[in-house]
Enzyme design. Sequence first.
Site, PDB file in Angstrom:
ATOM      1  N   HIS A   9       0.830  -1.201   0.000  1.00 12.50           N
ATOM      2  CA  HIS A   9       0.000   0.000   0.000  1.00 12.50           C
ATOM      3  C   HIS A   9       0.868   1.256   0.000  1.00 12.50           C
ATOM      4  CE1 HIS A   9       0.977   0.917   4.203  1.00 12.50           C
ATOM      5  NE2 HIS A   9       0.883  -0.382   4.421  1.00 12.50           N
ATOM      6  N   GLU A  82      -2.564  -7.358   7.486  1.00 13.77           N
ATOM      7  CA  GLU A  82      -1.370  -7.093   8.276  1.00 13.77           C
ATOM      8  C   GLU A  82      -1.239  -8.073   9.439  1.00 13.77           C
ATOM      9  OE1 GLU A  82       1.600  -6.275   8.653  1.00 13.77           O
ATOM     10  OE2 GLU A  82       1.530  -4.089   8.579  1.00 13.77           O
TER      11      GLU A  82
END
Length: 232
Positions: A9, A82
Amino acid sequence: MTTLLLARHGLTPLTGPVLAGWTPDVHLSEAGQAQAEALAVRLASLELDAIVSSPLERCQETAQAIAGGRATEVLTDERFGECHYGDWTGRPIAELAKDPLWPVVQAHPSAVTFPGGESLSAVQHRAVAAVREWNERLGPKAVYLVCSHGDVIKAIVADAMGLHLDQFQRITADPASLTAIRYTPLRPFVLRLNDLGGDVAALRPAEGSEHDDGGENLTGSDAAVGGGSGTT
């Protein structure tokens, strides 16, 4: 041969000083949005068979930028989310660097389970399992993209390179970087690592290439003779 593109990202307001983890509502910063748009432009000419993302906002926003103008929708897979950092989530990196667990994370990550959270070994296991499942689902000629997080990408790369998880801190995945791995029946090949620029057209194999039958050439190997890939 299935080709996996791993995109981290773009930047967020927390990237760098704070361990964001699964903190909710962490969105791309203005710089991160620009990074995502630039990555989308780089990838615009490359046909993607699927775009898959971590459920966290910063990845969804990056993946949506890449999907813009394509018929491909962004699919979500929590296994690319994550690491669950538990009690470390949302704390400043400068503060965490003083924690006795920090040197272990750096030197022996396979032994680390974050307090109240997840082990890095578990992160690698779920992410690699997801990659294998998507490879099987999409097929040997697919080129697809997964938008994920630094530690997750590093764990996938370590597996592809045959490295012990304790070596994964030697790998870098910068914000909005691109990593490419090609999976053949014999082994994976890391084609690009932490790539921040350049043409991507060659990431889709040409029809009729020597590996188009599934990965092996006439020598029974999927590796280039001499370790190179030139015309001389």
